[in-house]
Motif scaffolding. Structure first.
Motif, PDB file in Angstrom:
ATOM      1  N   LYS A   1       4.990   0.562  -1.875  1.00 16.80           N
ATOM      2  CA  LYS A   1       4.922   2.025  -2.026  1.00 16.80           C
ATOM      3  C   LYS A   1       5.243   2.439  -3.466  1.00 16.80           C
ATOM      4  O   LYS A   1       4.608   3.324  -4.024  1.00 16.80           O
ATOM      5  CB  LYS A   1       5.891   2.708  -1.069  1.00 16.80           C
ATOM      6  CG  LYS A   1       5.497   2.608   0.382  1.00 16.80           C
ATOM      7  CD  LYS A   1       6.586   3.248   1.240  1.00 16.80           C
ATOM      8  CE  LYS A   1       6.413   2.964   2.696  1.00 16.80           C
ATOM      9  NZ  LYS A   1       7.523   3.518   3.503  1.00 16.80           N
ATOM     10  N   GLU A   2       6.251   1.791  -4.051  1.00 16.16           N
ATOM     11  CA  GLU A   2       6.642   2.092  -5.423  1.00 16.16           C
ATOM     12  C   GLU A   2       5.499   1.761  -6.395  1.00 16.16           C
ATOM     13  O   GLU A   2       5.200   2.553  -7.306  1.00 16.16           O
ATOM     14  CB  GLU A   2       7.888   1.279  -5.764  1.00 16.16           C
ATOM     15  CG  GLU A   2       8.583   1.642  -7.036  1.00 16.16           C
ATOM     16  CD  GLU A   2       9.886   0.888  -7.142  1.00 16.16           C
ATOM     17  OE1 GLU A   2      10.943   1.477  -6.816  1.00 16.16           O
ATOM     18  OE2 GLU A   2       9.861  -0.300  -7.532  1.00 16.16           O
ATOM     19  N   CYS A   3       4.863   0.618  -6.198  1.00 17.63           N
ATOM     20  CA  CYS A   3       3.725   0.229  -7.042  1.00 17.63           C
ATOM     21  C   CYS A   3       2.573   1.216  -6.878  1.00 17.63           C
ATOM     22  O   CYS A   3       1.940   1.612  -7.867  1.00 17.63           O
ATOM     23  CB  CYS A   3       3.242  -1.175  -6.686  1.00 17.63           C
ATOM     24  SG  CYS A   3       4.365  -2.499  -7.160  1.00 17.63           S
TER      25      CYS A   3
ATOM     26  N   HIS B   1       0.612   4.471  -9.617  1.00 17.49           N
ATOM     27  CA  HIS B   1      -0.810   4.680  -9.889  1.00 17.49           C
ATOM     28  C   HIS B   1      -1.334   5.957  -9.236  1.00 17.49           C
ATOM     29  O   HIS B   1      -2.540   6.178  -9.156  1.00 17.49           O
ATOM     30  CB  HIS B   1      -1.611   3.470  -9.411  1.00 17.49           C
ATOM     31  CG  HIS B   1      -1.303   2.242 -10.199  1.00 17.49           C
ATOM     32  ND1 HIS B   1      -1.855   1.993 -11.437  1.00 17.49           N
ATOM     33  CD2 HIS B   1      -0.451   1.220  -9.964  1.00 17.49           C
ATOM     34  CE1 HIS B   1      -1.380   0.866 -11.914  1.00 17.49           C
ATOM     35  NE2 HIS B   1      -0.525   0.377 -11.043  1.00 17.49           N
ATOM     36  N   GLY B   2      -0.411   6.779  -8.750  1.00 17.99           N
ATOM     37  CA  GLY B   2      -0.813   8.048  -8.147  1.00 17.99           C
ATOM     38  C   GLY B   2      -1.279   7.937  -6.711  1.00 17.99           C
ATOM     39  O   GLY B   2      -1.869   8.865  -6.179  1.00 17.99           O
ATOM     40  N   TRP B   3      -1.000   6.813  -6.075  1.00 18.58           N
ATOM     41  CA  TRP B   3      -1.402   6.608  -4.688  1.00 18.58           C
ATOM     42  C   TRP B   3      -0.191   6.761  -3.791  1.00 18.58           C
ATOM     43  O   TRP B   3       0.953   6.687  -4.231  1.00 18.58           O
ATOM     44  CB  TRP B   3      -1.984   5.214  -4.470  1.00 18.58           C
ATOM     45  CG  TRP B   3      -3.161   4.898  -5.326  1.00 18.58           C
ATOM     46  CD1 TRP B   3      -4.030   5.765  -5.901  1.00 18.58           C
ATOM     47  CD2 TRP B   3      -3.587   3.590  -5.707  1.00 18.58           C
ATOM     48  NE1 TRP B   3      -4.974   5.085  -6.613  1.00 18.58           N
ATOM     49  CE2 TRP B   3      -4.733   3.751  -6.515  1.00 18.58           C
ATOM     50  CE3 TRP B   3      -3.116   2.313  -5.451  1.00 18.58           C
ATOM     51  CZ2 TRP B   3      -5.419   2.677  -7.056  1.00 18.58           C
ATOM     52  CZ3 TRP B   3      -3.804   1.248  -5.987  1.00 18.58           C
ATOM     53  CH2 TRP B   3      -4.943   1.426  -6.776  1.00 18.58           C
ATOM     54  N   ARG B   4      -0.444   6.920  -2.501  1.00 17.49           N
ATOM     55  CA  ARG B   4       0.648   6.919  -1.528  1.00 17.49           C
ATOM     56  C   ARG B   4       0.166   6.268  -0.246  1.00 17.49           C
ATOM     57  O   ARG B   4      -1.022   6.292   0.068  1.00 17.49           O
ATOM     58  CB  ARG B   4       1.172   8.323  -1.262  1.00 17.49           C
ATOM     59  CG  ARG B   4       0.183   9.262  -0.650  1.00 17.49           C
ATOM     60  CD  ARG B   4       0.766  10.674  -0.561  1.00 17.49           C
ATOM     61  NE  ARG B   4      -0.255  11.582  -0.148  1.00 17.49           N
ATOM     62  CZ  ARG B   4      -0.456  11.979   1.107  1.00 17.49           C
ATOM     63  NH1 ARG B   4       0.327  11.541   2.068  1.00 17.49           N
ATOM     64  NH2 ARG B   4      -1.416  12.812   1.401  1.00 17.49           N
ATOM     65  N   LEU B   5       1.089   5.698   0.457  1.00 22.25           N
ATOM     66  CA  LEU B   5       0.782   5.041   1.722  1.00 22.25           C
ATOM     67  C   LEU B   5       0.763   6.092   2.817  1.00 22.25           C
ATOM     68  O   LEU B   5       1.709   6.867   2.952  1.00 22.25           O
ATOM     69  CB  LEU B   5       1.843   3.982   2.034  1.00 22.25           C
ATOM     70  CG  LEU B   5       1.635   3.170   3.295  1.00 22.25           C
ATOM     71  CD1 LEU B   5       0.390   2.290   3.172  1.00 22.25           C
ATOM     72  CD2 LEU B   5       2.848   2.303   3.568  1.00 22.25           C
ATOM     73  N   LEU B   6      -0.313   6.130   3.556  1.00 26.78           N
ATOM     74  CA  LEU B   6      -0.407   7.060   4.677  1.00 26.78           C
ATOM     75  C   LEU B   6       0.107   6.371   5.925  1.00 26.78           C
ATOM     76  O   LEU B   6      -0.397   5.323   6.316  1.00 26.78           O
ATOM     77  CB  LEU B   6      -1.858   7.505   4.891  1.00 26.78           C
ATOM     78  CG  LEU B   6      -2.479   8.301   3.761  1.00 26.78           C
ATOM     79  CD1 LEU B   6      -3.946   8.599   4.083  1.00 26.78           C
ATOM     80  CD2 LEU B   6      -1.725   9.593   3.542  1.00 26.78           C
TER      81      LEU B   6
END
Length: 100
Positions: free
Chosen positions: A82-84, A88-93
């Motif tokens: 999640k931190e990685c 990069h502007g992503w998130r885990l759904l």
């Protein structure tokens, strides 16, 4: 997909040895592969990456060879991922359970 290698690339930040290296399944906005690196030198004390530091400590404490710490490993790996992704502007759904 998980692949094991006898040799990892060097850390792109310091040139040192990595604990883990991976490539995200999605490219960045420029179409380049996103490399995920866990480096004991760079990540152990990085206050901006606390999950990476905890994962480095887990491996330093021998957690990678202790079956009784599997749940801890799963949690730390997910937090690091999640931190990685966030970098990069992503998130885990979080997917809700299937109602059927």
């Amino acid at each position: 997909m998980l692949e094991f290698a006898d040799r990892l690339p060097q850390c792109s930040r310091c040139g040192g040895d990595l604990i883990m290296s991976g490539v995200a399944p999605q490219d960045d906005k420029g179409g380049r592969p996103v490399h995920l690196e866990l480096c004991p030198s760079c990540d152990a004390a990085d206050v901006d990456r606390p999950a990476a530091g905890l994962l480095v400590q887990f491996f330093a404490d021998g957690g990678g060879h202790d079956d009784s710490r599997t749940q801890e490993a799963v949690h730390l790996l997910m937090e690091w991922t999640k931190e990685c992704m966030a970098a990069h502007g992503w998130r885990l759904l979080e997917m809700p359970p299937d109602p059927f």
